[in-house]
Write a protein that holds these residues in place. Structure first.
Motif, PDB file in Angstrom:
ATOM      1  N   TRP A 205       0.819  -1.211   0.000  1.00  0.00           N
ATOM      2  CA  TRP A 205       0.000   0.000   0.000  1.00  0.00           C
ATOM      3  C   TRP A 205       0.852   1.260   0.000  1.00  0.00           C
ATOM      4  N   PRO A 206       0.554   2.329  -0.716  1.00  0.00           N
ATOM      5  CA  PRO A 206      -0.637   2.500  -1.566  1.00  0.00           C
ATOM      6  C   PRO A 206      -0.490   1.968  -2.997  1.00  0.00           C
ATOM      7  N   GLN A 207       0.508   1.117  -3.226  1.00  0.00           N
ATOM      8  CA  GLN A 207       0.629   0.386  -4.495  1.00  0.00           C
ATOM      9  C   GLN A 207       0.629   1.276  -5.719  1.00  0.00           C
ATOM     10  N   LEU A 208       1.388   2.340  -5.660  1.00  0.00           N
ATOM     11  CA  LEU A 208       1.372   3.290  -6.768  1.00  0.00           C
ATOM     12  C   LEU A 208       2.607   3.127  -7.651  1.00  0.00           C
ATOM     13  N   ARG A 209       2.403   3.175  -8.936  1.00  0.00           N
ATOM     14  CA  ARG A 209       3.505   3.177  -9.881  1.00  0.00           C
ATOM     15  C   ARG A 209       4.458   4.348  -9.573  1.00  0.00           C
ATOM     16  N   GLU A 210       3.855   5.492  -9.203  1.00  0.00           N
ATOM     17  CA  GLU A 210       4.654   6.704  -9.026  1.00  0.00           C
ATOM     18  C   GLU A 210       5.409   6.773  -7.695  1.00  0.00           C
ATOM     19  N   SER A 211       5.374   5.695  -6.931  1.00  0.00           N
ATOM     20  CA  SER A 211       6.198   5.672  -5.718  1.00  0.00           C
ATOM     21  C   SER A 211       7.589   5.108  -6.005  1.00  0.00           C
ATOM     22  N   ASP A 212       7.821   4.678  -7.236  1.00  0.00           N
ATOM     23  CA  ASP A 212       9.100   4.042  -7.550  1.00  0.00           C
ATOM     24  C   ASP A 212      10.204   5.083  -7.747  1.00  0.00           C
ATOM     25  N   PHE A 213      11.435   4.587  -7.854  1.00  0.00           N
ATOM     26  CA  PHE A 213      12.610   5.479  -7.900  1.00  0.00           C
ATOM     27  C   PHE A 213      12.648   6.360  -9.132  1.00  0.00           C
ATOM     28  N   ASP A 214      11.906   5.986 -10.164  1.00  0.00           N
ATOM     29  CA  ASP A 214      11.981   6.778 -11.393  1.00  0.00           C
ATOM     30  C   ASP A 214      10.972   7.930 -11.425  1.00  0.00           C
ATOM     31  N   SER A 215      10.224   8.138 -10.340  1.00  0.00           N
ATOM     32  CA  SER A 215       9.439   9.374 -10.231  1.00  0.00           C
ATOM     33  C   SER A 215      10.327  10.415  -9.582  1.00  0.00           C
ATOM     34  N   PRO A 229      12.398   3.120  -2.916  1.00  0.00           N
ATOM     35  CA  PRO A 229      11.487   2.012  -2.637  1.00  0.00           C
ATOM     36  C   PRO A 229      12.216   0.875  -1.932  1.00  0.00           C
ATOM     37  N   TRP A 230      11.681   0.400  -0.816  1.00  0.00           N
ATOM     38  CA  TRP A 230      12.234  -0.805  -0.181  1.00  0.00           C
ATOM     39  C   TRP A 230      11.490  -1.990  -0.784  1.00  0.00           C
ATOM     40  N   ASN A 231      12.206  -2.879  -1.402  1.00  0.00           N
ATOM     41  CA  ASN A 231      11.523  -4.004  -2.043  1.00  0.00           C
ATOM     42  C   ASN A 231      11.506  -5.261  -1.193  1.00  0.00           C
ATOM     43  N   LYS A 232      12.043  -5.165  -0.001  1.00  0.00           N
ATOM     44  CA  LYS A 232      11.970  -6.269   0.961  1.00  0.00           C
ATOM     45  C   LYS A 232      11.650  -5.694   2.332  1.00  0.00           C
ATOM     46  N   VAL A 233      11.087  -6.506   3.190  1.00  0.00           N
ATOM     47  CA  VAL A 233      10.926  -6.092   4.580  1.00  0.00           C
ATOM     48  C   VAL A 233      12.229  -6.421   5.325  1.00  0.00           C
ATOM     49  N   ILE A 370      16.488   1.117 -16.945  1.00  0.00           N
ATOM     50  CA  ILE A 370      15.792   1.546 -15.741  1.00  0.00           C
ATOM     51  C   ILE A 370      14.417   0.900 -15.642  1.00  0.00           C
ATOM     52  N   SER A 371      13.700   0.885 -16.769  1.00  0.00           N
ATOM     53  CA  SER A 371      12.362   0.300 -16.707  1.00  0.00           C
ATOM     54  C   SER A 371      12.423  -1.225 -16.582  1.00  0.00           C
ATOM     55  N   THR A 372      13.395  -1.825 -17.271  1.00  0.00           N
ATOM     56  CA  THR A 372      13.469  -3.286 -17.181  1.00  0.00           C
ATOM     57  C   THR A 372      13.959  -3.714 -15.806  1.00  0.00           C
ATOM     58  N   LYS A 373      14.818  -2.864 -15.183  1.00  0.00           N
ATOM     59  CA  LYS A 373      15.359  -3.181 -13.863  1.00  0.00           C
ATOM     60  C   LYS A 373      14.228  -3.421 -12.856  1.00  0.00           C
ATOM     61  N   ARG A 374      13.206  -2.575 -12.969  1.00  0.00           N
ATOM     62  CA  ARG A 374      12.074  -2.721 -12.069  1.00  0.00           C
ATOM     63  C   ARG A 374      11.511  -4.123 -12.112  1.00  0.00           C
ATOM     64  N   ILE A 375      11.387  -4.629 -13.342  1.00  0.00           N
ATOM     65  CA  ILE A 375      10.740  -5.917 -13.513  1.00  0.00           C
ATOM     66  C   ILE A 375      11.729  -7.053 -13.264  1.00  0.00           C
ATOM     67  N   LYS A 376      12.923  -6.878 -13.837  1.00  0.00           N
ATOM     68  CA  LYS A 376      13.930  -7.925 -13.720  1.00  0.00           C
ATOM     69  C   LYS A 376      14.211  -8.252 -12.257  1.00  0.00           C
ATOM     70  N   VAL A 377      14.463  -7.185 -11.501  1.00  0.00           N
ATOM     71  CA  VAL A 377      14.761  -7.397 -10.096  1.00  0.00           C
ATOM     72  C   VAL A 377      13.574  -8.051  -9.398  1.00  0.00           C
ATOM     73  N   ALA A 378      12.386  -7.613  -9.758  1.00  0.00           N
ATOM     74  CA  ALA A 378      11.189  -8.171  -9.147  1.00  0.00           C
ATOM     75  C   ALA A 378      11.116  -9.680  -9.362  1.00  0.00           C
ATOM     76  N   GLU A 379      11.411 -10.086 -10.593  1.00  0.00           N
ATOM     77  CA  GLU A 379      11.335 -11.520 -10.884  1.00  0.00           C
ATOM     78  C   GLU A 379      12.379 -12.309 -10.107  1.00  0.00           C
ATOM     79  N   GLU A 380      13.596 -11.777 -10.105  1.00  0.00           N
ATOM     80  CA  GLU A 380      14.666 -12.436  -9.354  1.00  0.00           C
ATOM     81  C   GLU A 380      14.274 -12.621  -7.898  1.00  0.00           C
ATOM     82  N   GLU A 381      13.711 -11.545  -7.330  1.00  0.00           N
ATOM     83  CA  GLU A 381      13.417 -11.595  -5.911  1.00  0.00           C
ATOM     84  C   GLU A 381      12.256 -12.521  -5.591  1.00  0.00           C
ATOM     85  N   GLU A 382      11.307 -12.611  -6.521  1.00  0.00           N
ATOM     86  CA  GLU A 382      10.200 -13.525  -6.297  1.00  0.00           C
ATOM     87  C   GLU A 382      10.715 -14.958  -6.212  1.00  0.00           C
TER      88      GLU A 382
END
Ligand code: Q9C
Ligand code: ZN
Length: 674
Positions: A205-215, A229-233, A370-382
């Protein structure tokens, strides 16, 4: 100069609560405020603050940020039935209304404005407002995330309008993204908004695209919005400090704010059910301290979130005690940032390198990536998570335990000075010349080691005083000291030898500014760490514990020097965790006074403020400013910093790269690039 810390609180703000069942809102309780205030009273901190009354924000104040339609709508809520309130609430996300919340929201915003008034008029130096409802999620025409009016955004506009403040830095250390603050100032270069927040690749939450580092901001405001953005707890003290040293502080010093506002949410602390992070309450002492030399010390902290009542109360106390000027306790386990934090840091630094000269050298992440990093890292971490998730049950966040931060014992003497007879003792300091209680054995050792040729009684008495001062600081009878000496190099050797001798279990951080001879023959056992700034290329650094920093232009390049202080010295110092800091100003230092004061101020976050400053006896004009910093007065602003000399940045960066294997807090990327 005006000291003093304002505390703004009114019990009235505890007089609203959730009146129906809503799992999303049940954590936002009146007790958040009562336990925080009670802890300040119980610890005696409240009594040390200047108590300032709240006031209601006026319509005009609120309209600085919110729309007329929204204000008019909220104005009707005190007269609504329970059913109407529920219905009204439904149009917003994760927020609730109550017949008294409009009144409290006016007081919360008004409290922030009272705080700005007290600081801007010089009634106090800094302060904290304990408020409910929080503010940073509320938007121009919408309530959100327990927030009704955007207290801090209103305060920023108000400060600009009423006091002609040119630049405001907003530091949002709450664990949620203050999207309302971002939207308010997105295209405004006069307000720099920094936020770190639990993000988990937009799943939180609040799950916004615009909370990412590229805003990064829009139009004229591009570069003035910084999202981490912290992508892990589970982020820890090291992760928070890394972001400060390698991102926030360099940018903040370059921005040169006239006022610092903190969205002081403590759901970023350990034990919080929302944040699920692991930073301990004492880290807020350091986050606060590190911001206190910006804007001439004008800092206003306004409460946002924080839902674990224990962790919240402790964190509030840490923040207020630091605002009052008490030295901070050393933060626990600084063993370097985690990989996910480094990934975030790398992304933010590279997204902002085109806007801030302090980040120009930062490792690049090609724009296309930059845009692919968002997704790439996400997949790796999942993937990682799937393998990690097993066996973690029963580790619920509410059961987390951590030690209560130790009570800070402040010595009766803050700053002692050892000065030649002709030099007057600065106000607030205590002249020190006692060698009476010093072991005669030590005196004869001093004679033997340092006075072989001449029998100079002045030098001997000054060295004896220094040795005695070291002991008093070690025993925490005196917090810090300053000495003017005939021969700085010799005095440094003497203090280091004495402080590191076996009977005192010290770890000594020696920070030398200038070319003189320093104890570079350091032992490998880590009892001494020497960092020397000079403009002479010294031989390759041979040892983990002797770090020569070469600045080509000497210290005339303030930006280059600050670059080294924030990105190299501070992380090294925090990781080393000294028990004593010895700051040495060699006779040839020629470092401008204000930079010297900034350095002195920043280093006092280490070793519980236990610091000894040595200067050449000729530099009498430096005594006053140094004493002022040691006494806890804020250093003057450095002005807007120009780009540092590229050669200096290159040499500092190459040093950082060489050292980062030994010193984890020097890392800025997860992969070994550059
Ligand atoms: N699990 C502030 O910290 N989501 N607001 C709650 C409950 C909303 C937080 C979900 C969190 C809002 C000021
Ligand atoms: Zn929050």
């Amino acid at each position: 100069m005006k000291m003093g810390t304002a505390l703004i609180y009114d019990e009235e703000m505890t007089k609203y609560k959730l009146l129906w069942v809503d799992p999303a809102c049940k954590i936002e309780v009146p007790e958040r405020l009562t336990v925080s205030h009670e802890a300040l009273v119980q610890s005696g901190l409240a009594d040390r603050c200047v108590s300032i009354p709240v006031r209601e924000a006026t319509d005009a104040d609120i309209l600085l940020v919110h729309s007329e339609e929204y204000l008019e709508a909220v104005k009707k809520t005190p007269y609504m039935t329970l059913e109407d309130l529920k219905e009204f609430t439904l149009q917003y996300g994760d927020v609730y209304f109550h017949p008294n919340i409009y009144h409290c929201a006016k007081l919360a915003a008004g409290a922030a404005l009272q705080l700005v008034d007290s600081v801007m008029t010089g009634k106090v130096r800094n302060g904290m407002a304990l408020v409910r409802p929080p503010g940073h999620h509320s938007m121009r025409s919408a309530a959100s995330g327990f927030c009704v009016f955007n207290n801090v955004a209103i305060a920023a506009r108000y400060a600009k309008q009423k006091y002609g403040v040119k630049r405001v830095l907003i530091v949002d250390w709450d664990i949620h993204h203050g999207q309302g603050v971002q939207y308010s100032f997105e295209d405004d270069p006069s307000v720099l908004y920094f936020s770190w927040h639990r993000y988990e690749h937009q799943k939180f939450w609040p799950q916004l695209r615009e909370s990412d580092f590229d805003s990064v901001g829009k139009n004229k405001g591009v570069g003035f919005n910084i999202n981490v953005p912290w992508n892990k707890v589970g982020m820890q003290n090291s992760d928070y400090l890394s972001i400060f040293c390698h991102l926030l502080l360099p940018v903040a010093y370059e921005f040169n704010p006239d006022l610092v506002l903190v969205c002081a949410g403590f759901d970023s602390a350990i034990g919080d059910p929302e944040g699920e992070m692991c930073a301990t309450p004492d880290i807020f002492a350091h986050l606060t301290h590190l911001l206190m030399n910006l804007a001439g010390g004008k800092l206003c902290a306004v409460l946002e979130g924080g839902y674990n009542l224990t962790s919240l109360a402790q964190s509030v106390c840490q923040t207020v005690q630091t605002l009052l000027g008490d030295p901070a306790p050393p933060p626990a386990n600084l063993d370097g940032p985690c990989k996910s934090a480094l990934d975030s840091l790398h992304c933010v630094r590279s997204a902002h390198r085109q806007y801030w000269s302090c980040l120009k050298h930062a490792a690049d992440l090609p724009t296309c990536e930059i845009s692919t990093k968002r997704i790439k890292v996400a997949e790796e971490e999942e993937e990682e998570e799937k393998t990690l998730d097993k066996g973690e049950e029963g580790n619920s966040i509410e059961e987390k335990v951590w030690p209560e931060p130790p009570k800070r014992v402040t010595p009766t003497i803050r700053t002692a000075v050892v000065l030649p007879d002709g030099v007057t003792c600065p106000d607030g300091c205590k002249r020190f010349s006692s060698s009476e209680d010093l072991d005669p054995l030590i005196i004869s050792k001093l004679k033997e080691n340092f006075l072989k040729d001449a029998d100079d009684s002045d030098t001997l008495s000054s060295l004896s005083s220094l040795a005695a001062l070291v002991e008093k600081v070690e025993k925490n009878e005196i917090c810090s000291g300053l000495a003017l000496v005939r021969d700085v190099s010799m005095a440094t050797m003497c203090v280091v030898q004495h402080a590191a001798s076996a009977h005192l279990r010290n770890r000594v951080l020696v920070v030398c500014v200038g070319d003189g001879k320093v104890p570079s023959h350091v032992t490998e056992d880590g009892k001494i760490l020497v960092v020397q700034f000079s403009n002479k290329d010294s031989e390759e650094q041979k040892c983990k514990y002797y770090i020569p920093v070469c600045l080509k232009k000497g210290y005339s390049d303030v930006s280059g020097f600050m670059h080294a202080v924030l990105g190299l010295l501070l992380p090294l110092a925090y990781e080393y965790d000294p028990t004593l800091v010895l700051l040495v100003r060699m006779s040839d230092a020629g470092l401008c006074e204000i930079v010297w004061q900034q350095l002195t101020g920043l280093l006092q976050g280490l070793a519980q403020g236990h610091m000894l400053v040595l200067m050449q006896d000729g530099e009498k004009e430096c005594v006053g400013p140094t004493a002022s910093s040691l006494l806890g007065y804020p250093a003057p602003s450095l002005g807007q910093l120009p780009a540092p000399l590229p050669e200096d940045v290159a040499s500092i960066e190459s040093l950082r790269h060489r050292l980062k294997a030994d010193w984890k807090l020097l890392q800025t990327t997860a992969q070994e690039t550059g």
